[in-house]
Design a protein around this motif. Structure first.
Motif, PDB file in Angstrom:
ATOM      1  N   ASN A 108       0.827  -1.212   0.000  1.00  0.00           N
ATOM      2  CA  ASN A 108       0.000   0.000   0.000  1.00  0.00           C
ATOM      3  C   ASN A 108       0.860   1.260   0.000  1.00  0.00           C
ATOM      4  N   GLU A 109       1.946   1.260   0.776  1.00  0.00           N
ATOM      5  CA  GLU A 109       2.840   2.423   0.800  1.00  0.00           C
ATOM      6  C   GLU A 109       3.505   2.608  -0.562  1.00  0.00           C
ATOM      7  N   THR A 110       3.924   1.497  -1.176  1.00  0.00           N
ATOM      8  CA  THR A 110       4.549   1.580  -2.491  1.00  0.00           C
ATOM      9  C   THR A 110       3.556   2.097  -3.525  1.00  0.00           C
ATOM     10  N   ALA A 111       2.336   1.562  -3.484  1.00  0.00           N
ATOM     11  CA  ALA A 111       1.309   2.006  -4.433  1.00  0.00           C
ATOM     12  C   ALA A 111       1.030   3.497  -4.280  1.00  0.00           C
ATOM     13  N   ALA A 112       1.033   3.989  -3.059  1.00  0.00           N
ATOM     14  CA  ALA A 112       0.766   5.409  -2.833  1.00  0.00           C
ATOM     15  C   ALA A 112       1.847   6.286  -3.458  1.00  0.00           C
ATOM     16  N   ARG A 113       3.089   5.790  -3.506  1.00  0.00           N
ATOM     17  CA  ARG A 113       4.186   6.571  -4.081  1.00  0.00           C
ATOM     18  C   ARG A 113       4.123   6.650  -5.603  1.00  0.00           C
ATOM     19  N   PHE A 114       3.378   5.730  -6.212  1.00  0.00           N
ATOM     20  CA  PHE A 114       3.348   5.677  -7.678  1.00  0.00           C
ATOM     21  C   PHE A 114       1.942   5.879  -8.229  1.00  0.00           C
ATOM     22  N   ARG A 115       1.123   6.648  -7.492  1.00  0.00           N
ATOM     23  CA  ARG A 115      -0.260   6.824  -7.940  1.00  0.00           C
ATOM     24  C   ARG A 115      -0.368   7.623  -9.231  1.00  0.00           C
ATOM     25  N   ASP A 116       0.648   8.418  -9.547  1.00  0.00           N
ATOM     26  CA  ASP A 116       0.608   9.171 -10.798  1.00  0.00           C
ATOM     27  C   ASP A 116       0.757   8.259 -12.020  1.00  0.00           C
ATOM     28  N   ARG A 117       1.098   6.995 -11.800  1.00  0.00           N
ATOM     29  CA  ARG A 117       1.254   6.034 -12.897  1.00  0.00           C
ATOM     30  C   ARG A 117       0.071   5.076 -12.979  1.00  0.00           C
ATOM     31  N   HIS A 118      -0.943   5.341 -12.184  1.00  0.00           N
ATOM     32  CA  HIS A 118      -2.060   4.406 -12.048  1.00  0.00           C
ATOM     33  C   HIS A 118      -3.337   4.964 -12.666  1.00  0.00           C
ATOM     34  N   GLN A 119      -4.233   4.059 -13.077  1.00  0.00           N
ATOM     35  CA  GLN A 119      -5.513   4.467 -13.669  1.00  0.00           C
ATOM     36  C   GLN A 119      -6.422   5.152 -12.655  1.00  0.00           C
ATOM     37  N   ARG A 120      -6.267   4.803 -11.379  1.00  0.00           N
ATOM     38  CA  ARG A 120      -7.180   5.301 -10.341  1.00  0.00           C
ATOM     39  C   ARG A 120      -6.347   5.904  -9.209  1.00  0.00           C
ATOM     40  N   PRO A 121      -6.125   7.216  -9.224  1.00  0.00           N
ATOM     41  CA  PRO A 121      -5.254   7.836  -8.219  1.00  0.00           C
ATOM     42  C   PRO A 121      -5.720   7.623  -6.784  1.00  0.00           C
ATOM     43  N   GLU A 122      -7.028   7.575  -6.579  1.00  0.00           N
ATOM     44  CA  GLU A 122      -7.527   7.379  -5.216  1.00  0.00           C
ATOM     45  C   GLU A 122      -7.548   5.888  -4.878  1.00  0.00           C
ATOM     46  N   GLY A 123      -7.486   5.593  -3.577  1.00  0.00           N
ATOM     47  CA  GLY A 123      -7.571   4.207  -3.128  1.00  0.00           C
ATOM     48  C   GLY A 123      -6.289   3.432  -3.375  1.00  0.00           C
ATOM     49  N   ASN A 124      -6.396   2.106  -3.294  1.00  0.00           N
ATOM     50  CA  ASN A 124      -5.231   1.258  -3.525  1.00  0.00           C
ATOM     51  C   ASN A 124      -5.525   0.251  -4.632  1.00  0.00           C
ATOM     52  N   ASP A 125      -4.565  -0.619  -4.904  1.00  0.00           N
ATOM     53  CA  ASP A 125      -4.698  -1.549  -6.023  1.00  0.00           C
ATOM     54  C   ASP A 125      -5.805  -2.569  -5.803  1.00  0.00           C
ATOM     55  N   LEU A 126      -5.990  -3.017  -4.570  1.00  0.00           N
ATOM     56  CA  LEU A 126      -7.057  -3.971  -4.275  1.00  0.00           C
ATOM     57  C   LEU A 126      -8.425  -3.365  -4.551  1.00  0.00           C
ATOM     58  N   GLU A 127      -8.610  -2.129  -4.131  1.00  0.00           N
ATOM     59  CA  GLU A 127      -9.890  -1.458  -4.366  1.00  0.00           C
ATOM     60  C   GLU A 127     -10.143  -1.281  -5.857  1.00  0.00           C
ATOM     61  N   PHE A 128      -9.101  -0.938  -6.599  1.00  0.00           N
ATOM     62  CA  PHE A 128      -9.224  -0.802  -8.046  1.00  0.00           C
ATOM     63  C   PHE A 128      -9.599  -2.137  -8.682  1.00  0.00           C
ATOM     64  N   ALA A 129      -8.942  -3.223  -8.252  1.00  0.00           N
ATOM     65  CA  ALA A 129      -9.201  -4.549  -8.824  1.00  0.00           C
ATOM     66  C   ALA A 129     -10.624  -5.007  -8.534  1.00  0.00           C
ATOM     67  N   ALA A 130     -11.104  -4.748  -7.312  1.00  0.00           N
ATOM     68  CA  ALA A 130     -12.473  -5.124  -6.976  1.00  0.00           C
ATOM     69  C   ALA A 130     -13.469  -4.392  -7.877  1.00  0.00           C
ATOM     70  N   ALA A 131     -13.260  -3.091  -8.061  1.00  0.00           N
ATOM     71  CA  ALA A 131     -14.161  -2.312  -8.901  1.00  0.00           C
ATOM     72  C   ALA A 131     -14.097  -2.770 -10.358  1.00  0.00           C
ATOM     73  N   GLU A 132     -12.894  -3.057 -10.858  1.00  0.00           N
ATOM     74  CA  GLU A 132     -12.724  -3.498 -12.247  1.00  0.00           C
ATOM     75  C   GLU A 132     -13.460  -4.805 -12.519  1.00  0.00           C
ATOM     76  N   ASN A 133     -13.580  -5.649 -11.490  1.00  0.00           N
ATOM     77  CA  ASN A 133     -14.237  -6.940 -11.655  1.00  0.00           C
ATOM     78  C   ASN A 133     -15.690  -6.939 -11.188  1.00  0.00           C
ATOM     79  N   GLY A 134     -16.223  -5.737 -10.911  1.00  0.00           N
ATOM     80  CA  GLY A 134     -17.621  -5.611 -10.541  1.00  0.00           C
ATOM     81  C   GLY A 134     -17.962  -6.215  -9.202  1.00  0.00           C
ATOM     82  N   LEU A 135     -17.002  -6.223  -8.285  1.00  0.00           N
ATOM     83  CA  LEU A 135     -17.212  -6.810  -6.963  1.00  0.00           C
ATOM     84  C   LEU A 135     -17.502  -5.710  -5.943  1.00  0.00           C
ATOM     85  N   ALA A 136     -18.245  -6.070  -4.918  1.00  0.00           N
ATOM     86  CA  ALA A 136     -18.742  -5.076  -3.980  1.00  0.00           C
ATOM     87  C   ALA A 136     -17.683  -4.603  -2.992  1.00  0.00           C
ATOM     88  N   SER A 137     -16.636  -5.397  -2.767  1.00  0.00           N
ATOM     89  CA  SER A 137     -15.667  -5.047  -1.731  1.00  0.00           C
ATOM     90  C   SER A 137     -14.336  -5.741  -1.997  1.00  0.00           C
TER      91      SER A 137
END
Length: 296
Positions: A108-137
Motif C-alpha cells: 500500500n505504501e509503495t502504491a501510494a508513491r506511484f499513484r501518478d502512474r495508475h488508472q485510479r489515483p484514489e484508493g489502492n490496487d485492491l480497491e481498483f481490482a475489486a471495482a474493475e471486476n464488478g465486486l462489492a468489496s
C-alpha cells in the motif's frame, strides 16, 4: 487432445529452436507445452542444454555440433505427435499453499508513491481490482482470489517469478490491467496481477502489475538454505498448482521467523492433474485438489 492449428517452428541463431503452439494462452495449450517439454526432457538428448517452457510456446537451447538442427526438430515433432495423439493427458505435479497478507502496509505504501502512474489515483490496487471486476468489496475480491487454485504456466522474467493462471471458467477469471506506466519499485514477495495472470515477485525491483499483498514465503533462494530449495534455487516449476491462503500480520511475522531460523517449509502435496477431468467439472475438481492439500 482436441485439434488445434499447426505449431510454428522457428530458429533463433544457431543454438535455439522456438516452438509456438498457439498465439493465445489457454489451459489446453499450456498443458500441451508442459507435456511436450517434460517428454522431451525425458529423452535426454545429447546436445540439448536447456528446455524453457512458456505460456503457449517453448524454447530449446542446443549445441549444433552435437545434435544437428534437423535431427532435433524431428525429435520435437515426434514428441508433439505423441502428445497430440494421447486420448487424455495427465501431469504428475504438486499443489502448494502460498500464504498471503493481503492489503498489507508495504504494498500500500509503495502504491501510494506511484499513484501518478495508475488508472485510479484514489484508493489502492485492491480497491481498483475489486471495482474493475464488478465486486462489492476488497473482501469479496480476496475471497475470489484465494478461493480456487492457480496453474503455474511458466517461470521467468526475473529469477523464480511464477506466472499463475486461475483455474476457473474463463468468464469467472479475475482480470485487471497493469499500471499505466511501470513502477521503479516493488516490495519483494509481492503478490501481483496483470491481465489474467497472477504472479509473485521473487525479488525487489521494478514492476507494473497491481499489488494485492505480500507472502512471507521465499520463492527464490540462491543460498539454497531452506529445505524446499535443496535441489534448486528456484521453488516453482511449470505445472505447479498454487492455492493462495489469506493470513494476518501475526501469522506473517511467525512465518518470517521460521524462514530466518531455516525451518520453514511450504505446505504441499503431490497430485496427478488430469486436464479432461478438470474441464468436465472445474469446481468439483478444484474442491478435490484442495482436499488433497488438506490431507483428506
Amino acid at each position: 487432445m482436441s485439434a488445434r492449428r499447426p505449431s510454428r517452428y522457428s530458429w533463433g541463431g544457431d543454438e535455439h529452436l522456438v516452438v509456438q503452439l498457439d498465439e493465445a494462452m489457454s489451459l489446453e495449450v499450456n498443458f500441451a507445452a508442459t507435456a511436450m517439454t517434460r517428454a522431451l526432457a525425458d529423452r535426454q538428448l545429447a546436445g540439448v542444454a536447456d528446455i524453457c517452457p512458456a505460456n503457449a510456446s517453448f524454447l530449446v537451447r542446443f549445441d549444433p555440433d552435437v545434435i544437428a538442427p534437423d535431427v532435433l526438430e524431428a525429435q520435437v515433432r515426434e514428441v508433439e505427435r505423441e502428445v497430440e495423439s494421447a486420448p487424455s493427458l495427465a501431469l504428475r505435479t504438486r499443489i502448494v499453499e502460498v500464504p498471503v497478507w493481503y492489503d498489507d502496509p508495504y504494498t500500500n505504501e509503495t502504491a501510494a508513491r506511484f499513484r501518478d502512474r495508475h488508472q485510479r489515483p484514489e484508493g489502492n490496487d485492491l480497491e481498483f481490482a475489486a471495482a474493475e471486476n464488478g465486486l462489492a468489496s476488497t473482501e469479496e475480491f480476496i475471497a475470489r482470489h484465494s478461493g480456487s487454485p492457480w496453474l503455474t504456466s511458466m517461470v521467468g522474467f526475473v529469477a523464480g517469478l511464477p506466472f499463475l493462471y486461475q483455474m476457473v471458467s474463463r468468464e469467472r477469471q479475475l482480470q485487471v490491467p497493469k499500471y499505466l506506466r511501470p513502477r521503479t519499485d516493488t516490495p519483494p514477495l509481492t503478490v501481483g496481477h496483470g491481465g489474467c495472470f497472477a504472479c509473485v515477485y521473487s525479488v525487489r525491483g521494478a514492476g507494473g502489475y497491481q499489488m494485492f499483498g505480500v507472502t512471507p514465503a521465499p520463492i527464490f533462494d540462491p543460498t539454497q538454505t531452506l529445505g524446499d530449495f535443496a535441489d534448486f534455487m528456484v521453488f516453482f516449476r511449470p505445472g505447479d498448482l498454487v492455492k493462495f491462503t489469506a493470513i494476518d500480520e501475526r501469522r506473517y511475522r511467525e512465518i518470517g521467523e521460521e524462514v530466518s531460523a531455516g525451518t520453514f517449509r511450504f505446505r504441499q502435496q503431490e497430485v496427478e492433474f488430469r486436464l479432461d477431468d478438470f474441464l468436465a467439472a472445474p469446481d468439483e475438481y478444484n474442491a478435490a485438489l484442495l482436499e488433497v492439500l488438506d490431507g483428506r
